[in-house]
Design a protein around this motif. Structure first.
Motif, PDB file in Angstrom:
ATOM      1  N   VAL A 155      11.880  -2.666  94.405  1.00 36.58           N
ATOM      2  CA  VAL A 155      12.860  -3.684  94.007  1.00 36.58           C
ATOM      3  C   VAL A 155      13.971  -3.654  95.405  1.00 36.58           C
ATOM      4  O   VAL A 155      14.296  -2.790  95.998  1.00 36.58           O
ATOM      5  N   ASP A 156      14.239  -4.975  95.643  1.00 37.49           N
ATOM      6  CA  ASP A 156      14.955  -5.243  96.752  1.00 37.49           C
ATOM      7  C   ASP A 156      16.720  -5.001  96.606  1.00 37.49           C
ATOM      8  O   ASP A 156      17.125  -5.458  95.476  1.00 37.49           O
ATOM      9  N   ILE A 179      16.422   2.097  89.213  1.00 34.69           N
ATOM     10  CA  ILE A 179      16.210   1.108  90.344  1.00 34.69           C
ATOM     11  C   ILE A 179      14.625   1.463  90.471  1.00 34.69           C
ATOM     12  O   ILE A 179      14.228   2.574  90.870  1.00 34.69           O
ATOM     13  N   THR A 187      19.329  -7.440  96.035  1.00 35.09           N
ATOM     14  CA  THR A 187      19.175  -8.488  94.550  1.00 35.09           C
ATOM     15  C   THR A 187      20.002  -7.656  93.232  1.00 35.09           C
ATOM     16  O   THR A 187      20.177  -8.365  92.466  1.00 35.09           O
ATOM     17  N   LEU A 188      20.542  -6.503  93.590  1.00 28.86           N
ATOM     18  CA  LEU A 188      21.038  -5.544  92.349  1.00 28.86           C
ATOM     19  C   LEU A 188      22.410  -5.594  92.470  1.00 28.86           C
ATOM     20  O   LEU A 188      23.123  -5.929  93.373  1.00 28.86           O
TER      21      LEU A 188
END
Length: 437
Positions: free
Chosen positions: A82-83, A78, A86-87
């Motif tokens: 990164v938000d 990650i 959204t993963l």
């Protein structure tokens, strides 16, 4: 929900139908008709639930994403910018696995440190508990002395109350005692005492039957040993001592024989529960006062009135009643007061009191004694005579009344109470006394 639907179909609905059949067992319905009453779901719940489960599984798969293969522990899955929302869950799980592998050594150290910290905390708690017990044990002797002092003071206060009760009764009856001391004759021989009555045998018997093992060697071996020692050490103070003297007598008794009494306990000290319960019961018995009561007694010539003959007791009680009732002006009715009394006692004791009583009140007496009729100078004599007993009827009773100045009344009194003129003549002949008419 699928399990609940299945349970309703297999268990709940059939059970409701069975209960309905039991409540209405006289309805006359057969099995096929009763089957129509079986509760079922209105719609196709199975298809609805299957569709919802399929939708949920698909949505879960989308959230999880494709599984990631583990790689270099130093390479992150990650990126920093990164938000996370959204993963997929598989990406987050892979990153967590990587971090756990990276910091596994630190985790072991942390676990060991946490265990040691917990152990130190437990030891500190045990140390504080031990210190508290030590402090408590060091002050136990002082607390024991304080509690013993409180117990001894409470015992003294109990006897203060008993002695106050005795004094109050003595004060209440003091005027009677003064009156008796100033009287003459039989009344002078009467005494009124307020005493403490001590039943040492009752007190000792309870301990010998319930608290002590009399088979053991020692001063309390065998029945009656405790009674003997209690009468030596405690009874004199219980009966006549002050509250302080009673308190001191009990303290001396305990200090002398407590060890011996404990040695006669039916339980060993290592039997903690039984021994503690026995000690409590023993203390209640030792400082109990059920065997002590305050009682007032009437004695005649230093003898308890209850031990007198019926005749003596009768005249004593009658004389005491007349002496106590001196101020009463209500009519007094007495039936044969001379019963069980000799004529001399009647003349010497009863006659003067009845003469004094008739000056203040009306005295009505049933008697066959001439002294009580003549020597009391009765104002009116009522003579009752019973006629012949006719069959089927009560015997007639007639009454004559008059004073002793009436010759006919005197004659009847002489006939009934002294046997008549012939009896007098016979007595005169025997005594060689000449009677003048």
């Amino acid at each position: 929900m699928q399990d609940e639907v299945a349970s309703t179909r297999s268990t709940k609905s059939p059970e409701l139908l069975r209960q309905a059949r039991e409540r209405h067992n006289l309805s006359g319905l057969d099995d096929n008709q009763w089957d129509e009453f079986l509760l079922i779901y209105k719609g196709g719940v199975d298809d609805s639930l299957a569709g919802y489960v399929a939708w949920a599984d698909k949505h879960i798969a989308e959230l999880n994403g494709k599984p990631l293969q583990p790689g270099d522990p130093n390479t992150t899955f990650i990126a920093d910018d990164v938000d996370i929302g959204t993963l997929s869950l598989s990406t987050i799980a892979a990153e967590m696995t990587r971090l756990e592998a990276l910091f596994s050594a630190d985790k072991v150290v942390r676990d060991q440190y946490a265990a040691l910290t917990k152990r130190i905390g437990q030891e500190n708690a045990n140390l504080k508990a031990s210190e508290a017990k030590l402090t408590d044990a060091q002050s136990a002797a002082d607390r024991k002395k304080g509690l013993q002092s409180e117990r001894d003071e409470a015992y003294r206060r109990i006897f203060d109350a008993i002695i106050n009760e005795q004094a109050a009764l003595a004060e209440l009856y003091a005027p009677l005692m003064v009156r008796l001391a100033a009287s003459s004759g039989t009344l002078r021989k009467l005494g009124f005492y307020v005493r403490r009555i001590v039943d040492t045998s009752q007190w000792s018997a309870f301990a010998e039957e319930n608290l002590l093992d009399l088979r053991k060697a020692g001063p309390f071996n065998g029945r009656g040993s405790l009674t003997y020692l209690a009468e030596q050490w405690l009874k004199p103070a219980w009966e006549n001592g002050t509250a302080v003297e009673i308190q001191e007598a009990m303290i001396n008794f305990i200090s002398t024989y407590l060890g011996d009494i404990l040695a006669h306990a039916p339980y060993a000290p290592k039997q903690q529960a039984e021994y503690k319960a026995w000690l409590k019961q023993f203390a209640h018995w030792l400082f109990g006062t059920d065997h002590i009561s305050v009682r007032y007694e009437i004695v005649y010539d230093r003898t308890d009135i209850r031990k007198l003959s019926p005749g003596t007791r009768g005249i004593v009680l009658l004389l005491l009643y007349l002496a106590l009732d001196e101020a009463d002006d209500r009519p007094l009715i007495i039936d044969q007061p001379e019963e069980n009394l000799d004529p001399k006692s009647v003349n010497d004791e009863l006659v003067p009191l009845f003469i004094a009583a008739k000056a203040k009140r009306q005295v009505i007496m049933v008697t066959h004694n001439a002294n009580l009729v003549i020597n009391t100078n009765a104002d009116q004599v009522i003579i009752a005579e019973v006629g012949p007993h006719l069959e089927g009827e009560l015997p007639p009773i007639t009454y004559r009344a008059g004073g002793l100045e009436n010759a006919s009344i005197r004659k009847v009194v002489c006939d009934i109470l002294e046997g008549g003129e012939s009896a007098f003549q016979e007595r005169a002949r025997r005594l060689r006394v000449r009677l003048e008419r």
